[in-house]
Write an enzyme that holds these catalytic residues in place. Structure first.
Site, mmCIF file in Angstrom:
data_model
loop_
_atom_site.group_PDB
_atom_site.id
_atom_site.type_symbol
_atom_site.label_atom_id
_atom_site.label_comp_id
_atom_site.label_asym_id
_atom_site.label_seq_id
_atom_site.Cartn_x
_atom_site.Cartn_y
_atom_site.Cartn_z
ATOM 1 N N ASP B 99 0.908 -1.355 -0.082
ATOM 2 C CA ASP B 99 0.109 0.114 0.041
ATOM 3 C C ASP B 99 1.046 1.174 0.148
ATOM 4 O O ASP B 99 1.779 1.276 0.804
ATOM 5 C CB ASP B 99 -0.966 0.030 1.272
ATOM 6 C CG ASP B 99 -1.737 0.996 1.427
ATOM 7 O OD1 ASP B 99 -1.908 1.879 0.500
ATOM 8 O OD2 ASP B 99 -2.130 1.499 2.640
ATOM 9 N N ASP B 101 0.527 5.459 0.049
ATOM 10 C CA ASP B 101 -0.505 6.613 0.448
ATOM 11 C C ASP B 101 0.104 7.741 0.098
ATOM 12 O O ASP B 101 1.393 8.141 0.577
ATOM 13 C CB ASP B 101 -1.104 6.205 1.613
ATOM 14 C CG ASP B 101 -2.214 6.933 1.792
ATOM 15 O OD1 ASP B 101 -2.467 8.149 1.779
ATOM 16 O OD2 ASP B 101 -3.479 6.213 2.025
ATOM 17 N N ASP B 288 3.308 1.242 3.382
ATOM 18 C CA ASP B 288 2.989 0.990 4.793
ATOM 19 C C ASP B 288 3.124 -0.433 5.395
ATOM 20 O O ASP B 288 2.566 -1.517 4.715
ATOM 21 C CB ASP B 288 1.444 1.420 4.739
ATOM 22 C CG ASP B 288 0.753 1.128 6.049
ATOM 23 O OD1 ASP B 288 1.575 0.499 7.101
ATOM 24 O OD2 ASP B 288 -0.153 1.604 6.381
#
Lengths: 338, 382
Positions: B99, B101, B288
């Site tokens: 992930d 972001d 992450d």
């Protein structure tokens, strides 16, 4: 031309199928251990175990018939002693003995076919690891998942993937490293062999030696002492500072803080109290979560404090000099209670 | 956190739109081994339902159309019994998911389009502190990513792809890149070889990609008495991170002397370690790690609507040309009146919207976006 393992390999690697085949072929009976001429082998096995229990690798190497029988007697002795700690320690040191031989064989053996055969018999057949050894450089190549599944059991930073030579889905290791990688599995293999052994009648000589060893070594391994924490580790201090300032902590930091406090013996009430300063504090949720971590709710599993390694990768580590060589924050600042 | 103001008009409007979407888009082509996955969803009242399982996509769609959740999740893990409690599910492996972001990239413009909304009165503040409207509520922030944000995150995504392909050797066919529907990208790796990795192994992978924990020893610089010594590793320094670091210093397997001078010039072992940290920060990817390390996590379902924005989690075949605000905006364009909490400009479905008035008439996809962000409410007077 097909290459077979020779007698010197069987002596070094007596846990291989070929060694079991040898015993079956000779139609050896356990009762034969009570014959006087077997005393030499039994004494040799005792010497080997005592070495291992003292934390030394037994590096004497004899004829393969003697090594195979010594290995068999060692397993019988460990089984008869019946102490978990003895089984674990001897299995580990037996694995380290093998490691020493294998590492040398893979780097000095000239025949590349022999090398390949050793790799196949030990890495592939026993542990299902596909590994290639370069015949000239002796550099071993294995897939990233095969590497990771083993290296993740090692605490030393050097085993992290980032510290390895990695390319196109493969990890490249020198022979010492490749062999070290399977130490735990070798140790487990020997431990499991002992555990699964079904011995209906232990030969008298072996039994009496096992009784002596049990007497000598039982009680030596009670080492779970109580500890007192003199100072919180920096990661915990940092999390406490944030909470005391009334700022929100990320979920992972809350997990670390709660598991740490529970691990050092704080009650659930005391842990809940720590979180009261959080801006989003909700007593019901906090209580449930703390009780969950303590193993009293939900899955009923008591959660451990995350390792330093894990905290580093989650940006929760604020290591100081005293943190060197620690693998878990729980080890920081503790002193044995006398 | 659910940012939607819980009014009857908002909830009815969103539920109608979401239901229609799930009814019309009932395919979920990127959902594999559905019978092995755990499903969960977040309702509009923020309650989360987990431990659901479906035998086929038809069953899933019926549930979505009937209950109309705000967000839909499914496990990266494959289970023998997905609907059992967590310790009885019988874990059979899990996809490796990454992930990235926007908020983790520290993009300078990020604060220019971040709004601070009061958790009590919903007022939009200009900075993060006690709400200036009610003087009681604390603020939480939401952001409307801009073009620069998406350009920066695509660069990061390209770096990640390179690590996955070249270093970890993952074949193209096993990597699927999705826009999360809000401010990030999810990389789903369903390589069967990686499926059985435990959490510790995954943590080693995330550290590799982030660039955490590179030791000077790996490139041949060892602590020795009060100084250092050079001993290059037998396995070489021309692969993986070793190569990245070696190339940055302009050294190779034969540059022992040059390496020695470099360490001396950096002030010894500790100074050299700082140099290395600088390089790993430059080449590492901002992923992450907790997301990847978790082998029991539930992830937003590809093809489902993201309740934080109303955009859809969408497969992204070409990172370069992908335009999130257009390609992931799949909702209706029938018009509706909204009450805006702040003036703002947005671009959706390749249309620019400059919204200056309290009451504005906008296409439904704009209304959904702003209501989901907590920046508008559906007007009572339509």
């Amino acid at each position: 031309m097909s290459i077979k393992l020779g007698s010197s390999e069987l002596a070094k690697y007596p846990f291989l199928q070929e060694a079991s085949d040898y015993i079956q072929e000779t139609k050896f009976d356990f009762a034969e251990f009570d014959r006087p001429e077997m005393i030499h082998i039994i004494n040799r096995a005792v010497e080997k175990l005592e070495n291992e229990l003292k934390g030394k690798i037994y590096s004497n190497l004899d004829e393969y018939e003697i090594e195979i029988m010594t290995f068999l007697v060692s397993l019988l002795l460990i089984k008869s002693i019946g102490l978990e700690e003895v089984s674990k320690k001897c299995s580990l040191f037996e694995a380290m003995r093998v490691e020493r031989f294998l590492s040398t064989d893979l780097s000095v053996e000239r025949s590349s076919q022999k090398k390949k055969l050793l790799v196949q018999k030990i890495f592939q057949d026993l542990f299902d690891i596909n590994i290639d050894v370069d015949s000239t450089s002796s550099i071993c190549k294995l897939s990233v998942p095969d590497y990771l599944l083993r290296a993740s059991k090692m605490y030393e930073q050097e085993w992290k993937l980032i510290n390895r030579s990695v390319k196109d889905g493969y990890v490249y290791l020198d022979t010492d490293e490749a062999v070290r990688l399977i130490r735990n599995e070798l140790s487990n293999l020997i431990y499991t062999r002992v555990k699964n052994m079904k011995v209906y009648e232990v030969p008298i000589l072996i039994k009496s030696k096992a009784d002596e060893l049990r007497k000598k070594y039982s009680g030596r391994y009670v080492y779970r002492n109580q500890f007192k924490i003199l100072e919180y580790p920096p990661c915990i201090k940092h999390a406490m500072e944030i909470i005391n300032k009334g700022e929100n902590l990320p979920h992972s930091a809350r997990f670390m803080l709660a598991t740490y406090m529970l691990a050092i013996g704080k009650t659930e009430e005391e842990v809940i109290e720590i979180f009261k300063n959080s801006p989003d504090y909700n007593e019901k949720i906090t209580r449930y979560q703390v009780e969950h971590l303590a193993g009293k709710k939900g899955s009923h599993i008591k959660y451990s404090v995350p390792s330093c390694d894990r905290l580093r990768s989650e940006d929760l580590c604020f290591a100081v000099k005293e943190c060197e060589n620690l693998i878990n924050p729980i080890q920081f600042g503790r002193r044995k209670l006398t | 956190m659910n940012q939607i103001e819980y009014t009857n008009e908002n909830i009815k409007f969103l539920k109608d739109i979401f239901r229609k979407y799930y009814f019309e888009n009932k395919y979920f082509p990127y959902l594999y081994s559905i019978e092995k996955r755990e499903f969960g969803y977040r309702k509009f009242d923020s309650l989360v339902v987990r431990h659901l399982s479906f035998k086929n996509i038809g069953e899933l769609v019926v549930e979505l159309v009937r209950n109309v959740p705000l967000d839909v999740y499914y496990s990266n893990a494959y289970y023998g019994f997905p609907s059992n409690p967590i310790n009885e599910k019988q874990w059979e492996g899990a996809d490796l998911i990454f992930d990235i972001d926007i908020k983790d990239l520290n993009i300078p413009c990020f604060h220019e389009h971040t709004y601070y909304i009061c958790n009590l009165c919903g007022f939009v503040n200009s900075e993060q502190k006690l709400c200036v409207n009610c003087n009681k509520g604390k603020t939480y922030d939401i952001s409307i990513p801009c073009k620069r944000c998406f350009t920066a995150i695509k660069k990061e995504a390209a770096k990640l792809l390179e690590f996955l392909r070249s270093d970890l050797g993952i074949e193209e066919k096993f990597i699927e890149v999705f826009f999360s529907g809000n401010a990030g990208f999810h990389f789903h790796v369903n390589d069967p070889g990686m499926r059985n990795l435990d959490s510790n192994s995954r943590s080693s992978v995330t550290d590799y990609i982030i660039g955490n924990g590179f030791m000077c020893e790996s490139i041949g610089v060892r602590k020795y008495r009060n100084g250092f010594m050079i001993k290059l590793p037998k396995s070489g320094i021309m692969n993986g991170w070793r190569k990245k670091i070696a190339s940055s210093f302009g050294i190779n397997q034969k540059s022992e002397l040059k390496l020695k001078h470099l360490v001396e010039a950096s002030g010894g072992y500790d100074g050299f370690r700082n140099e290395i940290n600088r390089i790993t920060k430059k080449f590492g990817v901002h992923i992450d790690s907790q997301v990847t390390n978790d082998i029991h996590r539930v992830f937003r379902l590809p093809g489902s609507i993201n309740g934080k924005s109303g955009l859809t989690k969408t497969k992204c075949d070409d990172l370069e040309s992908f335009n999130p605000n257009n390609d992931a905006c799949m909702l209706d364009d029938s018009e509706v009146y909204i009450n805006l909490k702040t003036k703002l400009k947005i671009n959706l479905k390749n249309n620019n919207f400059k919204l200056d008035n309290v009451l504005e008439k906008v296409p439904s996809y704009v209304a959904v976006y702003l209501v989901c962000k907590g920046l508008a409410t559906i007007s009572k007077n339509q």
